[in-house]
Design a protein around this motif. Sequence first.
Motif: not given
Length: 413
Positions: A273-291
Amino acid sequence: MNKKKLLLFGIPIVLILVGYTLFGNTADEDVAVTTKVVKGDFVNEVIISGEAQSTSLKKINAPEEIRKFKLNVKIQDLIPEGSFVKEGDYVGRLDPSEVNEQILDAQLNLETAESKYTQEQLDTTLTLKQERTAIKDLLFDIQENKLELKQSIYEPPATIKKLEINIERLERDLKEKTEDYIIKEQKAMAKMVEVGTEVSKIKKMLDELRDLQKSFTIHSDTNGMVTYAKNWDGSKRKVGTTISSWDPAIATLPDLTKMESKTYANEVDIRKIKKDLPVIIGFDAFPDITLKGTITNVANVGEEKRGSDIKLFQVLVNFDENNDNVRPGMTTSNRILIHKEEDVLMVPLEAVFSQDSISFVYTKSGMSIDKKEIEMGESNLDVVIIKKGLNEKEIVYLSKPEGMEEKRILSLN
């Protein structure tokens, strides 16, 4: 008839033997699991869970004066976490028990100080009055002796001399008494100032305590969504929690437009893991939402979580997008993209073997099996990139076939 019977029973037996001879070995080979070399996009990801939090928040604090009076107060009431408030709205209340005790003590101290002030005032008035009376008496004595001296011009010289000496003594006593009076007056004034200052000091403290008591009802000074402040161990402050004078926050108003995911990676994953790497963020409360997100900070020093000896490294992921449904404290799933390559050959990790630092695979070549040297690229938990040694759709074994120990490895060259 005997020949016909032989043919009827003999032909099936022959067919069975031929079938076993032709297909028996194939059946043994099919026991070994195989797969094909595939071509596609290679993705290496690290997936770790975390918690959403705001990077910018305004604290709702207990009154600063609790530090001055060294108070450790408890939260008596708090509105539900997640409530939206406007400026001036009620947020909570602190337990006034300790400040009430200090107010009571201050009232008793004030009564004592005021009584002492009154007593000192009376003593000073009486003492100075006595001193002034003594000075007046000396003045009368001097006047009386001077009058007697004036009337004694015909008296013997010894009598006149005696009166002169007596007048001189009285004048000296008057001077000393006057000087003493000035000193005693200054001393009395200083004492009165001292006692009066103590009274004023206690009155001021009492007023401050009463103002502090009123401020134990906490209101919001801006608009926002209330989240409970956290203790040093990560637990949330709630009704019954003691608030230290050195950390007086009882709640926070996070800026929901500035969010991040706070997560921890283990010692194996942190190397990737390094700084500036892209990430896809999901949420347990809203499985359909990714940021979409970006890593903004990777800790250089690990820390131990309570109840575990495993070292974990903090990783902060900034939200590149916002969503109105996301709230601080929500559990996040962070898919960190470590490496990606398009249109590459790949095989499962189980298909790769090694011998004398040479990596190779078992491939199916017609009715036989070959050991082929390969050159590998990046790998993830499931597959590895094959740079050289294999072709697309070539069949490889996922387990070591029997009887291949002595077979030579086909070199890349």
